[in-house]
Motif scaffolding. Structure first.
Motif, PDB file in Angstrom:
ATOM      1  N   ASP A  73     -10.640  86.319  59.480  1.00 37.52           N
ATOM      2  CA  ASP A  73     -11.671  86.292  58.443  1.00 37.52           C
ATOM      3  C   ASP A  73     -12.700  87.405  58.647  1.00 37.52           C
ATOM      4  N   VAL A  74     -13.043  87.663  59.922  1.00 38.20           N
ATOM      5  CA  VAL A  74     -14.029  88.707  60.220  1.00 38.20           C
ATOM      6  C   VAL A  74     -13.512  90.062  59.758  1.00 38.20           C
ATOM      7  N   ILE A  75     -12.228  90.330  60.000  1.00 42.01           N
ATOM      8  CA  ILE A  75     -11.646  91.615  59.591  1.00 42.01           C
ATOM      9  C   ILE A  75     -11.771  91.805  58.088  1.00 42.01           C
ATOM     10  N   ALA A  76     -11.410  90.778  57.325  1.00 41.16           N
ATOM     11  CA  ALA A  76     -11.484  90.882  55.864  1.00 41.16           C
ATOM     12  C   ALA A  76     -12.912  91.106  55.387  1.00 41.16           C
ATOM     13  N   ARG A  77     -13.859  90.368  55.971  1.00 45.32           N
ATOM     14  CA  ARG A  77     -15.261  90.513  55.558  1.00 45.32           C
ATOM     15  C   ARG A  77     -15.814  91.880  55.952  1.00 45.32           C
ATOM     16  N   ALA A  78     -15.448  92.338  57.150  1.00 45.55           N
ATOM     17  CA  ALA A  78     -15.946  93.634  57.618  1.00 45.55           C
ATOM     18  C   ALA A  78     -15.400  94.763  56.751  1.00 45.55           C
ATOM     19  N   ARG A  79     -14.128  94.682  56.396  1.00 44.61           N
ATOM     20  CA  ARG A  79     -13.521  95.755  55.607  1.00 44.61           C
ATOM     21  C   ARG A  79     -14.038  95.755  54.167  1.00 44.61           C
ATOM     22  N   SER A  80     -14.585  94.641  53.712  1.00 44.05           N
ATOM     23  CA  SER A  80     -15.178  94.631  52.374  1.00 44.05           C
ATOM     24  C   SER A  80     -16.473  95.440  52.358  1.00 44.05           C
ATOM     25  N   ILE A  81     -17.072  95.624  53.551  1.00 44.36           N
ATOM     26  CA  ILE A  81     -18.306  96.406  53.662  1.00 44.36           C
ATOM     27  C   ILE A  81     -18.012  97.831  54.121  1.00 44.36           C
ATOM     28  N   LEU A  82     -17.167  97.949  55.160  1.00 41.72           N
ATOM     29  CA  LEU A  82     -16.758  99.249  55.701  1.00 41.72           C
ATOM     30  C   LEU A  82     -15.241  99.336  55.585  1.00 41.72           C
ATOM     31  N   PRO A  83     -14.728  99.842  54.484  1.00 37.96           N
ATOM     32  CA  PRO A  83     -13.299  99.739  54.160  1.00 37.96           C
ATOM     33  C   PRO A  83     -12.336 100.291  55.205  1.00 37.96           C
ATOM     34  N   SER A  84     -12.680 101.365  55.889  1.00 39.77           N
ATOM     35  CA  SER A  84     -11.729 101.973  56.826  1.00 39.77           C
ATOM     36  C   SER A  84     -12.050 101.673  58.283  1.00 39.77           C
ATOM     37  N   LEU A  85     -12.841 100.632  58.523  1.00 36.62           N
ATOM     38  CA  LEU A  85     -13.290 100.308  59.876  1.00 36.62           C
ATOM     39  C   LEU A  85     -12.121  99.905  60.775  1.00 36.62           C
ATOM     40  N   PRO A  86     -11.881 100.617  61.894  1.00 38.87           N
ATOM     41  CA  PRO A  86     -10.853 100.189  62.844  1.00 38.87           C
ATOM     42  C   PRO A  86     -11.316  98.943  63.593  1.00 38.87           C
ATOM     43  N   VAL A  87     -10.361  98.067  63.946  1.00 39.15           N
ATOM     44  CA  VAL A  87     -10.705  96.797  64.584  1.00 39.15           C
ATOM     45  C   VAL A  87      -9.775  96.525  65.764  1.00 39.15           C
ATOM     46  N   ILE A  88     -10.381  96.141  66.892  1.00 41.87           N
ATOM     47  CA  ILE A  88      -9.645  95.644  68.055  1.00 41.87           C
ATOM     48  C   ILE A  88      -9.999  94.185  68.229  1.00 41.87           C
ATOM     49  N   VAL A  89      -8.993  93.328  68.416  1.00 41.43           N
ATOM     50  CA  VAL A  89      -9.214  91.898  68.605  1.00 41.43           C
ATOM     51  C   VAL A  89      -8.985  91.538  70.079  1.00 41.43           C
ATOM     52  N   LEU A  90      -9.942  90.815  70.655  1.00 42.09           N
ATOM     53  CA  LEU A  90      -9.844  90.354  72.035  1.00 42.09           C
ATOM     54  C   LEU A  90      -9.264  88.950  72.071  1.00 42.09           C
ATOM     55  N   MET A  91      -8.261  88.727  72.921  1.00 40.76           N
ATOM     56  CA  MET A  91      -7.587  87.426  72.986  1.00 40.76           C
ATOM     57  C   MET A  91      -7.391  86.985  74.429  1.00 40.76           C
ATOM     58  N   SER A  92      -7.522  85.691  74.670  1.00 42.24           N
ATOM     59  CA  SER A  92      -7.281  85.118  75.994  1.00 42.24           C
ATOM     60  C   SER A  92      -5.873  84.542  76.042  1.00 42.24           C
ATOM     61  N   ALA A  93      -5.016  85.141  76.894  1.00 45.69           N
ATOM     62  CA  ALA A  93      -3.631  84.692  77.051  1.00 45.69           C
ATOM     63  C   ALA A  93      -2.997  84.361  75.703  1.00 45.69           C
ATOM     64  N   PRO A  94      -2.926  85.329  74.817  1.00 44.78           N
ATOM     65  CA  PRO A  94      -2.440  85.040  73.459  1.00 44.78           C
ATOM     66  C   PRO A  94      -0.940  84.786  73.399  1.00 44.78           C
TER      67      PRO A  94
END
Length: 236
Positions: free
Chosen positions: A61-82
């Motif tokens: 959800d954060v990615i979608a909301r962020a890209r609605s404001i900054l369309p080309s924003l690169p995103v790295i997701v942090l995960m614990s033992a995914p």
């Protein structure tokens, strides 16, 4: 480059902030996605690093909301033992990369730099400087521009100034300064910090009558505060 970090785990966030500063970038930490999204409407970020659960929303959800404001924003997701399904879901949601928590310094910086290299081609031409409180920081040349002046700092002075401006109105401990600026814990003399703080204060004209005050916090460290004009008038 300016990097936003959404990480509810404060201790892990401190580790990432130190690594990002060591890599020559500006890091703005948020403990949830809402304050980041609000800030992103007014400020440009080159990269977003977000926990898989950002306290108030999942990363997808954060990615979608962020890209609605900054369309080309690169995103790295942090995960614990995914699980594989979690990584796939994040990538399908638009994440550019995923990292395991806790992060490993060299790997994280390499992935950050790789994403920033690709993203730099899409960055608006008028957003090539990181501006904080009227001070524009040029990490490539260790230069700071303010009130029409450009000052060249040493690398350590530059990192100290960035650290103070990113913690505006918050005390910064000597231990944090040593770890961030010198990449050391307790083997640097205390007067070295004081000397660098004095140089930063003088070179950047951090004086109350000019809108800022850099003061020592007894037995702890330093704090940079913005001084509103009316406060200076009242003092006079």
């Amino acid at each position: 480059m300016r990097i936003a970090l959404i990480e509810p785990d404060v201790q892990h966030a401190k580790l990432i902030e130190r690594l990002i500063f060591a890599g020559g970038h500006v890091c703005q930490h948020f403990i949830a996605s809402a304050p980041f999204l609000q800030r992103a409407t007014d400020e440009f970020f080159d990269l977003l690093i977000t926990a898989s659960w950002a306290r108030d929303h999942c990363a997808e959800d954060v990615i979608a909301r962020a890209r609605s404001i900054l369309p080309s924003l690169p995103v790295i997701v942090l995960m614990s033992a995914p699980r594989e399904s979690q990584i796939v879901a994040a990538l399908h949601a638009g994440a550019d990369d995923c990292l395991n928590k806790p992060v490993r310094g060299p790997e994280m910086l390499a992935r950050v730099d790789a994403l920033l290299r690709r993203a730099s081609l899409r960055r608006p031409a008028n957003r090539r400087r990181d501006t904080i409180g009227g001070y524009a920081f040029d990490t490539a040349h260790f230069a700071v521009t303010y009130r029409g002046l450009t000052v060249i700092l040493t690398p350590k002075e530059f990192r100290l100034a960035l650290l103070l401006f990113n913690n505006l109105a918050r005390p910064v401990s000597r231990a944090h300064i040593l770890e961030t600026v010198w990449a050391r814990r307790r083997d640097e003399k205390s007067r070295t910090i004081d000397t660098h703080a004095s140089r930063v204060r003088n070179k950047l004209q951090l004086r109350p009558e000019l809108g800022y005050a850099l003061t020592p916090v007894y037995g702890y460290g330093y704090q940079l505060d913005a001084i509103p004009p009316e406060a200076v008038v009242d003092a006079d």
